[in-house]
Write a protein that holds these residues in place. Sequence first.
Motif, PDB file in Angstrom:
ATOM      1  N   PRO A  63      15.306  34.299 -38.686  1.00  0.00           N
ATOM      2  CA  PRO A  63      15.233  35.166 -37.504  1.00  0.00           C
ATOM      3  C   PRO A  63      14.883  34.653 -36.225  1.00  0.00           C
ATOM      4  N   GLU A  64      15.744  34.953 -35.174  1.00  0.00           N
ATOM      5  CA  GLU A  64      15.411  34.392 -33.881  1.00  0.00           C
ATOM      6  C   GLU A  64      15.371  35.741 -32.789  1.00  0.00           C
ATOM      7  N   PHE A  65      14.335  35.599 -31.868  1.00  0.00           N
ATOM      8  CA  PHE A  65      14.056  36.726 -30.977  1.00  0.00           C
ATOM      9  C   PHE A  65      14.380  35.889 -29.783  1.00  0.00           C
ATOM     10  N   GLY A  66      15.477  36.639 -29.036  1.00  0.00           N
ATOM     11  CA  GLY A  66      15.986  36.145 -27.682  1.00  0.00           C
ATOM     12  C   GLY A  66      15.517  37.182 -26.673  1.00  0.00           C
ATOM     13  N   SER A  70      13.188  39.140 -17.608  1.00  0.00           N
ATOM     14  CA  SER A  70      13.851  39.988 -16.628  1.00  0.00           C
ATOM     15  C   SER A  70      14.350  41.338 -17.149  1.00  0.00           C
ATOM     16  N   SER A  71      15.125  41.016 -18.580  1.00  0.00           N
ATOM     17  CA  SER A  71      15.522  42.160 -19.411  1.00  0.00           C
ATOM     18  C   SER A  71      14.541  43.169 -19.803  1.00  0.00           C
ATOM     19  N   ALA A  72      13.430  42.437 -20.191  1.00  0.00           N
ATOM     20  CA  ALA A  72      12.255  43.314 -20.595  1.00  0.00           C
ATOM     21  C   ALA A  72      11.720  44.291 -19.436  1.00  0.00           C
ATOM     22  N   GLY A  73      11.622  43.554 -18.423  1.00  0.00           N
ATOM     23  CA  GLY A  73      11.352  44.356 -17.373  1.00  0.00           C
ATOM     24  C   GLY A  73      12.145  45.591 -17.068  1.00  0.00           C
ATOM     25  N   GLY A 165      22.576  41.944 -20.769  1.00  0.00           N
ATOM     26  CA  GLY A 165      22.806  41.473 -22.171  1.00  0.00           C
ATOM     27  C   GLY A 165      24.159  41.544 -22.705  1.00  0.00           C
ATOM     28  N   ARG A 166      25.179  41.887 -21.646  1.00  0.00           N
ATOM     29  CA  ARG A 166      26.414  42.159 -21.947  1.00  0.00           C
ATOM     30  C   ARG A 166      27.234  41.077 -22.881  1.00  0.00           C
ATOM     31  N   HIS A 167      26.908  40.036 -22.409  1.00  0.00           N
ATOM     32  CA  HIS A 167      27.444  38.736 -23.255  1.00  0.00           C
ATOM     33  C   HIS A 167      26.630  37.960 -24.190  1.00  0.00           C
ATOM     34  N   GLY A 173      18.738  40.425 -32.104  1.00  0.00           N
ATOM     35  CA  GLY A 173      17.719  39.680 -31.975  1.00  0.00           C
ATOM     36  C   GLY A 173      17.160  39.624 -30.303  1.00  0.00           C
ATOM     37  N   ALA A 174      18.078  39.815 -29.525  1.00  0.00           N
ATOM     38  CA  ALA A 174      17.608  39.825 -27.902  1.00  0.00           C
ATOM     39  C   ALA A 174      16.990  41.156 -27.814  1.00  0.00           C
TER      40      ALA A 174
END
Length: 284
Positions: A63-66, A70-73, A165-167, A173-174
């Motif tokens: 598992p990888e968490f990306g 800035s996206s989290a904000g 996160g479009r690409h 994971g992201a």
Amino acid sequence: MAPSLLHTTILTLLALAAFAGNSVLCRLALTRTDIDPASFSSIRLASGAVTLWLIVRCCRARPEFGGSWSSAGALFLYAAAFSFAYMTLPTGTGALLLFGAVQATMIGAGLWAGERMSTGQWGGFVLALGGLAALLSPGLSSPPLGGSVLMLAAGLAWGIYSLQGRHRDDPAGATAGNFLRTLPLAGLLSLAAWPWMRLDGAGALYAVLSGAFASGVGYAVWYAALRGLTATRAATVQLCVPVLAAFGGVGFLGEPVTSRLVIAATAILGGVALVLFRRTAHSG
């Protein structure tokens, strides 16, 4: 192997129902229980983070968490503004404002980046903006201004989050990583709202359902459905979400469907559909 049409259809319907369910659950919690919007937001984000973490851990050998801060904000701003907006907005109206703001943000970003639209697309874009203006114009049935501004801000934040996160290669994971990064921000929100904090079992349950199932599981199902959908079809089927939310508000909360809402919804959804369909024809 490409997923079958039936498999994709079932996954898509489940995901759309989950997305609409977020509006219904939030409105139910804030009108039928004693929970405050800050607590609802924090519990929703925490339960969504745990659910997505479990999904990624169980479905991946490594598992990888990306994601990014800035996206989290942007995700946090969406969730918080969404909850505070639903203190005053009816379910269908809130979902329509959210959808309109998201689409306007993404279309506007495309224009800023140099994309070109045909005359028909511009007509659809203007029609959608006119529908938003009609919905927000002063009158007896106009939605509260404060809640409307908050929901438009939530849509702007969600549009930015979607664009960032479009690409991404691993959306699940992201998204899990972004939800996990919102937890400190949710903690700060809870501390700031401590004097006004109100909690009860029913409200907390609605928040957990919104975070774990309507958000966490809903996003995972949506990413699975996207494997069988083109980008334009994925955008087009989301036109159903405000309609489903409005039906949920009528069925679960007894909210009325006003002529203003019907006219505005027709203009906004029809305008966005025209932009998307014209884009499909142009690509073809």
